[in-house]
Design a protein around this motif. Structure first.
Motif, PDB file in Angstrom:
ATOM      1  N   TRP A 401     -31.194  32.928  40.334  1.00  0.00           N
ATOM      2  CA  TRP A 401     -30.181  31.871  40.235  1.00  0.00           C
ATOM      3  C   TRP A 401     -29.120  32.304  39.232  1.00  0.00           C
ATOM      4  O   TRP A 401     -29.444  32.729  38.116  1.00  0.00           O
ATOM      5  CB  TRP A 401     -30.802  30.566  39.755  1.00  0.00           C
ATOM      6  CG  TRP A 401     -31.705  29.898  40.749  1.00  0.00           C
ATOM      7  CD1 TRP A 401     -31.811  30.165  42.086  1.00  0.00           C
ATOM      8  CD2 TRP A 401     -32.626  28.835  40.485  1.00  0.00           C
ATOM      9  NE1 TRP A 401     -32.732  29.345  42.672  1.00  0.00           N
ATOM     10  CE2 TRP A 401     -33.247  28.506  41.715  1.00  0.00           C
ATOM     11  CE3 TRP A 401     -32.974  28.124  39.346  1.00  0.00           C
ATOM     12  CZ2 TRP A 401     -34.211  27.516  41.822  1.00  0.00           C
ATOM     13  CZ3 TRP A 401     -33.928  27.133  39.447  1.00  0.00           C
ATOM     14  CH2 TRP A 401     -34.543  26.817  40.674  1.00  0.00           C
ATOM     15  N   GLU A 433     -28.645  33.556  44.425  1.00  0.00           N
ATOM     16  CA  GLU A 433     -28.006  32.283  44.733  1.00  0.00           C
ATOM     17  C   GLU A 433     -27.115  31.841  43.568  1.00  0.00           C
ATOM     18  O   GLU A 433     -27.503  31.958  42.406  1.00  0.00           O
ATOM     19  CB  GLU A 433     -29.061  31.189  44.985  1.00  0.00           C
ATOM     20  CG  GLU A 433     -29.994  31.457  46.143  1.00  0.00           C
ATOM     21  CD  GLU A 433     -31.009  30.341  46.311  1.00  0.00           C
ATOM     22  OE1 GLU A 433     -30.970  29.385  45.505  1.00  0.00           O
ATOM     23  OE2 GLU A 433     -31.842  30.429  47.230  1.00  0.00           O
ATOM     24  N   VAL A 435     -25.623  28.772  41.531  1.00  0.00           N
ATOM     25  CA  VAL A 435     -25.941  27.367  41.294  1.00  0.00           C
ATOM     26  C   VAL A 435     -24.975  26.803  40.253  1.00  0.00           C
ATOM     27  O   VAL A 435     -24.355  27.544  39.489  1.00  0.00           O
ATOM     28  CB  VAL A 435     -27.401  27.197  40.797  1.00  0.00           C
ATOM     29  CG1 VAL A 435     -28.391  27.624  41.866  1.00  0.00           C
ATOM     30  CG2 VAL A 435     -27.633  27.960  39.506  1.00  0.00           C
TER      31      VAL A 435
END
Length: 456
Positions: A401, A433, A435
């Protein structure tokens, strides 16, 4: 000899009168214990060893006659507590873990225990652990922390800001607690939310109070420090003497960031609600074990005790009380003992390194155990990355993340994937990812690495 702490008249009043009265009303003997600890800390290694052995023998003898779980275990092992001749005799007993405690919660209580308080761990690595602690054990842990606080020329009654996230502390803010904290000049700020607005409020609170000491998670304090730097907000002119950090691994860059922004040294502490106040750093850099109450072992995955200098799991025995004993308790943390003496002159033994929880380690595809720092270093210095968390779901999948200043570009993702595969294995799937923010654990802590793969 110990140094003389420079105290304001108000701090002297609180430390010498109000807090001792507070502890007496709670039926704690922490004042007497702390004063004794300030003597024993200067004993040499041999005298401390003899003191530990005497206390351990007495402690195990009480456990043998009062605690049903250990009454049965000692009988099965033909273990006679009164006959132990060295600290290594403790290795004849099996280690205690959370599963055993859950299965024997009532049998682990002493038949003579009174006024036991129910506690539980935060459960950041799984199911919370319920256990019990008596007033004597609480007194000893308070005394050990109090002694270590005074090493840094601060004392109870000096202004303090605490950045914390434990539901126990945050849930205890009733009227009497608020009055007590006002007298002690302690202000608690919740570490659960780290939005920009909250961080601005934290900086304002710190500037208004001008504390002599900060206390909190290293991740939280370094996060606040980075925010101050990004905002161009000076925090180095407040007269802060020390920042105490605990409950997480302290990384070098966190220490540097906190120290630079707040213009104070950072003192690392190591302990847990279940295991006790295990060790604390002195101004000369030694991580001193609370040897008067706690015996620390380092063991390998097969349970063999390791010598100083070798890394393994930290196992502790807390012999301050037999009310609910923790004997050879597996902390889940990894560390290394040190055979050297500290330059400060204290005879207390040292932990050379605390490497973090076993879940801070990752497992490569071929089964090699690797500290999460190997992956942290890849992300830490990327200018595009403001915050990150690494989650090893399995040997074949790791999720990353990222909180970034701009949208993820394919080149950055490719670089991260290549670097992670080089360490974990070329066939490992790396999912990157973006975020909006990294959520804290339920306890309020921020963890850089979380592995769901067992290292044993």
């Amino acid at each position: 000899m110990d140094f003389i702490i420079k105290r304001s008249p108000y701090t002297s009043l609180v430390s010498n009168l109000f807090f001792p009265l507070h502890e007496r009303l709670k039926q704690h003997d922490s004042v007497a214990v702390r004063k004794q600890m300030e003597i024993t800390q200067w004993w040499d290694k041999d005298r401390l060893y003899d003191f530990q052995l005497s206390r351990l023998r007495s402690f195990l003898s009480r456990v043998q006659t009062r605690v049903p779980y250990y009454q049965q275990l000692f009988t099965e092992l033909d273990f006679n507590a009164a006959s132990i001749q060295s600290l290594t005799d403790l290795e004849r007993l099996p280690r205690l873990n959370k599963s055993i405690i859950r299965a024997n919660l009532e049998a682990l209580k002493s038949s003579q225990a009174q006024d036991l308080a129910r506690f539980n761990t935060g459960g950041s690595s799984g199911e919370p652990l319920i256990f019990f602690i008596g007033k004597r054990r609480i007194s000893h842990d308070i005394a050990a922390k109090w002694r270590a606080t005074r090493w840094w020329n601060v004392d109870i009654g000096d202004p303090e800001i605490v950045i914390w996230g434990s539901p126990i502390e945050l849930g205890a803010q009733d009227r009497l607690r608020r009055i007590r904290d006002r007298i002690l000049k302690t202000k608690l700020l919740p570490a659960f939310e780290m939005s920009e607005q909250k961080l601005d409020q934290f900086l304002a609170e710190i500037r208004i109070m001008r504390p002599k000491m900060l206390f909190g998670y290293p991740s939280a304090l370094s996060h606040i420090a980075r925010h101050a730097e990004a905002k161009g907000q000076r925090m180095d002119d407040l007269g802060i003497r020390v920042a105490f950090v605990t409950s997480e691994r302290l990384y070098d860059e966190q220490r540097q960031q906190i120290s630079k922004i707040f213009n104070c040294p950072v003192a690392n502490g190591y302990g847990a609600r279940d295991a006790g106040f295990i060790a604390h750093e002195c101004p000369q850099g030694g991580m001193h074990i609370t040897a008067e109450d706690i015996l620390v072992e380092i063991v390998d995955t097969q349970g063999n005790t390791l010598p100083p200098g070798q890394a393994g799991e930290i196992v502790v025995t807390h012999f301050a009380t037999d009310d609910f004993p923790f004997i050879r308790y597996q902390t889940g943390d990894m560390g290394v003992l040190d055979s050297q003496a500290c330059a400060c002159g204290r005879g207390l033994p040292l932990i050379r390194e605390i490497q973090g929880r076993s879940t801070d380690f990752v497992v490569t595809q071929d089964g090699t155990v690797m500290h999460g720092l190997a992956l942290i270093y890849i992300l830490r210095d990327l200018p595009q990355v403001d915050a990150f968390k690494i989650i090893q779901e399995s040997k074949n999948l790791t999720t990353v993340w990222l909180v970034t200043k701009t949208n993820l570009d394919s080149e950055l993702v490719r670089r991260i994937e290549q670097a992670f595969k080089a360490r974990l294995g070329q066939k490992v799937n790396i999912l990157v990812e973006r975020v909006a923010q990294i959520p804290p654990e339920k306890s309020g802590k921020f963890r850089y690495v979380m592995s769901r793969v067992t290292t044993h």
